[in-house]
Motif scaffolding. Structure first.
Motif, PDB file in Angstrom:
ATOM      1  N   LYS A 122      22.665 -23.024  14.637  1.00  0.00           N
ATOM      2  CA  LYS A 122      21.559 -23.633  15.378  1.00  0.00           C
ATOM      3  C   LYS A 122      20.476 -24.147  14.428  1.00  0.00           C
ATOM      4  O   LYS A 122      20.238 -23.574  13.366  1.00  0.00           O
ATOM      5  N   ALA A 123      19.827 -25.233  14.864  1.00  0.00           N
ATOM      6  CA  ALA A 123      18.646 -25.753  14.186  1.00  0.00           C
ATOM      7  C   ALA A 123      17.512 -25.831  15.199  1.00  0.00           C
ATOM      8  O   ALA A 123      17.751 -26.015  16.406  1.00  0.00           O
ATOM      9  N   PHE A 124      16.273 -25.717  14.701  1.00  0.00           N
ATOM     10  CA  PHE A 124      15.116 -25.596  15.592  1.00  0.00           C
ATOM     11  C   PHE A 124      13.959 -26.475  15.119  1.00  0.00           C
ATOM     12  O   PHE A 124      13.742 -26.637  13.914  1.00  0.00           O
ATOM     13  N   SER A 125      13.231 -27.015  16.082  1.00  0.00           N
ATOM     14  CA  SER A 125      11.930 -27.610  15.794  1.00  0.00           C
ATOM     15  C   SER A 125      10.923 -26.470  15.743  1.00  0.00           C
ATOM     16  O   SER A 125      10.743 -25.754  16.733  1.00  0.00           O
ATOM     17  N   CYS A 126      10.303 -26.300  14.588  1.00  0.00           N
ATOM     18  CA  CYS A 126       9.434 -25.141  14.385  1.00  0.00           C
ATOM     19  C   CYS A 126       7.964 -25.471  14.635  1.00  0.00           C
ATOM     20  O   CYS A 126       7.584 -26.633  14.768  1.00  0.00           O
ATOM     21  N   LYS A 127       7.187 -24.435  14.685  1.00  0.00           N
ATOM     22  CA  LYS A 127       5.767 -24.528  15.020  1.00  0.00           C
ATOM     23  C   LYS A 127       5.005 -25.456  14.087  1.00  0.00           C
ATOM     24  O   LYS A 127       4.057 -26.130  14.498  1.00  0.00           O
ATOM     25  N   ASP A 128       5.424 -25.521  12.809  1.00  0.00           N
ATOM     26  CA  ASP A 128       4.716 -26.336  11.817  1.00  0.00           C
ATOM     27  C   ASP A 128       5.201 -27.782  11.775  1.00  0.00           C
ATOM     28  O   ASP A 128       4.816 -28.547  10.890  1.00  0.00           O
ATOM     29  N   GLY A 129       6.088 -28.178  12.707  1.00  0.00           N
ATOM     30  CA  GLY A 129       6.551 -29.557  12.764  1.00  0.00           C
ATOM     31  C   GLY A 129       7.783 -29.862  11.936  1.00  0.00           C
ATOM     32  O   GLY A 129       8.196 -31.027  11.832  1.00  0.00           O
ATOM     33  N   MET A 130       8.404 -28.836  11.368  1.00  0.00           N
ATOM     34  CA  MET A 130       9.626 -29.033  10.587  1.00  0.00           C
ATOM     35  C   MET A 130      10.854 -28.571  11.363  1.00  0.00           C
ATOM     36  O   MET A 130      10.762 -27.647  12.177  1.00  0.00           O
ATOM     37  N   GLU A 166      22.975 -33.178   7.019  1.00  0.00           N
ATOM     38  CA  GLU A 166      23.081 -34.606   7.306  1.00  0.00           C
ATOM     39  C   GLU A 166      23.332 -34.856   8.789  1.00  0.00           C
ATOM     40  O   GLU A 166      22.760 -35.780   9.378  1.00  0.00           O
ATOM     41  N   ALA A 167      24.169 -34.039   9.411  1.00  0.00           N
ATOM     42  CA  ALA A 167      24.417 -34.193  10.850  1.00  0.00           C
ATOM     43  C   ALA A 167      23.127 -33.977  11.642  1.00  0.00           C
ATOM     44  O   ALA A 167      22.879 -34.665  12.642  1.00  0.00           O
ATOM     45  N   ILE A 168      22.316 -33.027  11.215  1.00  0.00           N
ATOM     46  CA  ILE A 168      21.034 -32.787  11.889  1.00  0.00           C
ATOM     47  C   ILE A 168      20.119 -33.988  11.711  1.00  0.00           C
ATOM     48  O   ILE A 168      19.528 -34.488  12.679  1.00  0.00           O
ATOM     49  N   MET A 169      19.987 -34.462  10.472  1.00  0.00           N
ATOM     50  CA  MET A 169      19.060 -35.570  10.213  1.00  0.00           C
ATOM     51  C   MET A 169      19.463 -36.838  10.954  1.00  0.00           C
ATOM     52  O   MET A 169      18.609 -37.584  11.435  1.00  0.00           O
ATOM     53  N   LYS A 170      20.768 -37.095  11.060  1.00  0.00           N
ATOM     54  CA  LYS A 170      21.235 -38.293  11.765  1.00  0.00           C
ATOM     55  C   LYS A 170      21.036 -38.185  13.275  1.00  0.00           C
ATOM     56  O   LYS A 170      21.135 -39.192  13.987  1.00  0.00           O
ATOM     57  N   ASN A 171      20.781 -36.983  13.767  1.00  0.00           N
ATOM     58  CA  ASN A 171      20.575 -36.771  15.209  1.00  0.00           C
ATOM     59  C   ASN A 171      19.253 -36.031  15.473  1.00  0.00           C
ATOM     60  O   ASN A 171      19.126 -35.345  16.482  1.00  0.00           O
ATOM     61  N   LYS A 172      18.303 -36.174  14.587  1.00  0.00           N
ATOM     62  CA  LYS A 172      17.103 -35.337  14.628  1.00  0.00           C
ATOM     63  C   LYS A 172      16.264 -35.517  15.886  1.00  0.00           C
ATOM     64  O   LYS A 172      15.563 -34.599  16.308  1.00  0.00           O
ATOM     65  N   GLU A 173      16.328 -36.698  16.503  1.00  0.00           N
ATOM     66  CA  GLU A 173      15.541 -36.895  17.725  1.00  0.00           C
ATOM     67  C   GLU A 173      16.048 -36.047  18.889  1.00  0.00           C
ATOM     68  O   GLU A 173      15.360 -35.893  19.903  1.00  0.00           O
ATOM     69  N   PHE A 174      17.259 -35.476  18.730  1.00  0.00           N
ATOM     70  CA  PHE A 174      17.831 -34.641  19.787  1.00  0.00           C
ATOM     71  C   PHE A 174      17.619 -33.147  19.553  1.00  0.00           C
ATOM     72  O   PHE A 174      18.099 -32.332  20.330  1.00  0.00           O
ATOM     73  N   VAL A 175      16.915 -32.800  18.487  1.00  0.00           N
ATOM     74  CA  VAL A 175      16.533 -31.399  18.308  1.00  0.00           C
ATOM     75  C   VAL A 175      15.430 -31.107  19.318  1.00  0.00           C
ATOM     76  O   VAL A 175      14.380 -31.749  19.290  1.00  0.00           O
ATOM     77  N   PRO A 176      15.629 -30.171  20.247  1.00  0.00           N
ATOM     78  CA  PRO A 176      14.617 -29.918  21.282  1.00  0.00           C
ATOM     79  C   PRO A 176      13.252 -29.621  20.673  1.00  0.00           C
ATOM     80  O   PRO A 176      13.162 -28.928  19.650  1.00  0.00           O
ATOM     81  N   PRO A 177      12.189 -30.149  21.261  1.00  0.00           N
ATOM     82  CA  PRO A 177      10.852 -29.940  20.707  1.00  0.00           C
ATOM     83  C   PRO A 177      10.455 -28.464  20.692  1.00  0.00           C
ATOM     84  O   PRO A 177      10.975 -27.651  21.473  1.00  0.00           O
ATOM     85  N   TYR A 178       9.548 -28.138  19.804  1.00  0.00           N
ATOM     86  CA  TYR A 178       9.014 -26.777  19.727  1.00  0.00           C
ATOM     87  C   TYR A 178       8.407 -26.386  21.083  1.00  0.00           C
ATOM     88  O   TYR A 178       7.763 -27.185  21.743  1.00  0.00           O
ATOM     89  N   GLY A 179       8.611 -25.146  21.462  1.00  0.00           N
ATOM     90  CA  GLY A 179       8.027 -24.632  22.694  1.00  0.00           C
ATOM     91  C   GLY A 179       9.002 -24.529  23.843  1.00  0.00           C
ATOM     92  O   GLY A 179       8.677 -23.946  24.880  1.00  0.00           O
ATOM     93  N   TYR A 180      10.221 -25.076  23.657  1.00  0.00           N
ATOM     94  CA  TYR A 180      11.231 -24.998  24.709  1.00  0.00           C
ATOM     95  C   TYR A 180      12.299 -23.964  24.334  1.00  0.00           C
ATOM     96  O   TYR A 180      12.540 -23.694  23.154  1.00  0.00           O
ATOM     97  N   ASN A 181      12.932 -23.416  25.342  1.00  0.00           N
ATOM     98  CA  ASN A 181      13.983 -22.429  25.127  1.00  0.00           C
ATOM     99  C   ASN A 181      15.310 -23.153  24.870  1.00  0.00           C
ATOM    100  O   ASN A 181      16.238 -23.104  25.674  1.00  0.00           O
ATOM    101  N   ALA A 182      15.362 -23.849  23.734  1.00  0.00           N
ATOM    102  CA  ALA A 182      16.525 -24.678  23.429  1.00  0.00           C
ATOM    103  C   ALA A 182      16.594 -24.915  21.928  1.00  0.00           C
ATOM    104  O   ALA A 182      15.636 -24.673  21.194  1.00  0.00           O
ATOM    105  N   GLU A 398      14.775 -25.336   5.510  1.00  0.00           N
ATOM    106  CA  GLU A 398      14.104 -26.565   5.945  1.00  0.00           C
ATOM    107  C   GLU A 398      15.037 -27.762   5.801  1.00  0.00           C
ATOM    108  O   GLU A 398      15.716 -27.919   4.783  1.00  0.00           O
ATOM    109  N   VAL A 399      15.065 -28.618   6.821  1.00  0.00           N
ATOM    110  CA  VAL A 399      15.933 -29.791   6.811  1.00  0.00           C
ATOM    111  C   VAL A 399      15.147 -31.082   6.734  1.00  0.00           C
ATOM    112  O   VAL A 399      15.323 -31.899   5.821  1.00  0.00           O
ATOM    113  N   CYS A 400      14.222 -31.300   7.683  1.00  0.00           N
ATOM    114  CA  CYS A 400      13.451 -32.530   7.730  1.00  0.00           C
ATOM    115  C   CYS A 400      12.325 -32.372   8.748  1.00  0.00           C
ATOM    116  O   CYS A 400      12.324 -31.422   9.532  1.00  0.00           O
ATOM    117  N   PRO A 401      11.359 -33.289   8.776  1.00  0.00           N
ATOM    118  CA  PRO A 401      10.319 -33.228   9.808  1.00  0.00           C
ATOM    119  C   PRO A 401      10.911 -33.482  11.192  1.00  0.00           C
ATOM    120  O   PRO A 401      11.850 -34.257  11.361  1.00  0.00           O
TER     121      PRO A 401
END
Length: 405
Positions: A122-130, A166-182, A398-401
């Motif tokens: 799993k990858a996550f959008s974290c509190k600090d925006g990364m 690389e798979a995460i970065m190429k699909n980074k807009e689909f990482v659920p935003p911070y604050g959601y149970n996802a 850390e992967v990307c913003p």
């Protein structure tokens, strides 16, 4: 024409060296239609066939904006996936493939003999925006164990982490935003894509790919903290004592298809397997490790050579030790010990920790009364994943913003 054969007038003469320009890393896959890439070099007597994919309706971020808290666990076509190919005793530089399909030989070792292992991450959008990835080196190590067991070339830890990132970065807009149970669920897969007829010789071509999808919980919210009801399997085995149960081989999951669907038809949410030799010792739930808290407060999880060690379980054990809880990884006798557990949970990457409300074995039903300790450990674990608590063990990479509006 779909499936049409074509010959190449500029094909190399027989015996001539095949030359192709080296491709840059993360180029598009040349097998896909509609891409202006140089076709593969052929001999005069060879034929090349071109295949079209079915129509693909890709997911858009706008489609998910009202669903981040209710994603469930399902496949959604995104921007694409990362693919590496092993040929001539080495891995290539990798490619990013936009279509959710792959060209595969009809006699591939994966199709005929189940030569395949995978991971769940799993990858996550974290509190600090990364965007951060959880403990990829542990998954890389487990895939390497599986590759050795199934006689496949290993994916180095460096290549594994690079491909996943690389798979995460190429699909980074689909990482659920911070604050959601996802989270962004990640599925690295290694398999024999080359042809095999019999178990020897081994395939000469292998594929390592990484697919991703935004996901919520593996089990539906209807279970909630009421938990899952489990049924002990008496007529089915998950894995043989000296078989492939300790690695994440794809075929291990096929063994649970009939039992788990039969159990669900009877009203149960999952299966629980005992050892196949004596039907005495606890092994695993359907797709999860068994964990329990005893009446004297110990964290206990079964050990056997046929159990797949969950990466999530290992990290939960560390969090339990951090709290001063005694952790025991040992054989667990079902009949002798099951009543000694005040809490029982199912642990895995996709599920994290799910409460087990009941376990039924024949006419006996066990109902653990609590979930306090496991629930607390789960809360700490998920807080570390999204950056709400310090990552004192250095699990998050850390992967990307993260993508923000």
């Amino acid at each position: 024409r779909r499936g049409a054969a074509r010959s190449r007038p500029d094909a190399a003469p027989a015996g001539a060296a095949a030359t192709t320009a080296p491709g840059a890393p993360w180029s598009s896959d040349v097998e896909l239609p509609g891409l202006s890439a140089r076709p593969p070099t052929m001999m005069r007597d060879e034929e090349v066939y071109s295949y079209l994919t079915p129509g693909i309706r890709k997911t858009k971020v706008e489609d998910l904006e009202t669903q981040w808290d209710n994603l469930g666990f399902s496949i959604r076509p995104l921007n694409g996936y990362v693919k590496y190919t092993y040929q001539n005793q080495r891995w290539d530089m990798g490619a990013f493939v936009p279509a959710p399909y792959i060209l595969l030989h009809i006699n591939s070792g994966a199709l005929h003999y189940g030569v395949s292992v995978f991971e769940g991450m799993k990858a996550f959008s974290c509190k600090d925006g990364m965007i951060r990835l959880m403990n990829p080196t542990m998954n890389a190590s487990r895939m390497q164990e599986g590759a050795r067991k199934l006689r496949m070339p290993e994916v180095s830890t460096e290549m594994f982490v690079r491909g996943v990132s690389e798979a995460i970065m190429k699909n980074k807009e689909f990482v659920p935003p911070y604050g959601y149970n996802a989270s962004l669920y990640i599925r690295p897969l290694l398999f024999a894509s080359g042809q095999m007829l019999g178990l020897a010789p081994l395939a000469e071509e292998y594929t390592f790919m990484v697919t991703v999808l935004p996901a919520g919980g593996y089990f539906s919210k209807s279970s909630g903290e009421e938990g899952i009801d489990a049924l002990v399997m008496e007529a089915h085995d998950r894995a043989a004592p000296l078989g492939t149960g300790a690695v994440k081989a794809a075929g291990n999951y096929a063994a649970d298809l009939e039992p788990v669907h039969d159990s669900k038809a009877k009203g149960y949410g999952t299966t629980l397997y005992l050892d196949s030799k004596e039907r005495r010792y606890i092994e695993e739930f359907s797709v999860c490790n068994f964990v329990g808290i005893t009446k004297d407060g110990k964290f206990v999880t079964p050990y056997a050579e046929s159990i797949l060690a969950s990466t999530t379980n290992k990290m939960l054990q560390q969090l339990a030790k951090d709290e001063g809880i005694t952790v025991e990884v040992r054989p667990v006798d079902f009949d002798a010990e099951i009543d000694n557990f005040t809490e029982i949970g199912m642990v895995g990457t996709a599920a994290v920790v799910v409460r087990v409300a009941s376990i039924t074995r024949r006419d006996r039903v066990i109902r653990p009364p609590s979930f306090d300790t496991l629930g607390r450990l789960r809360s700490r674990f998920t807080a570390i994943q999204c950056g709400d608590l310090p990552d004192t063990h250095g699990w998050m990479v850390e992967v990307c913003p993260a993508v923000t509006k």
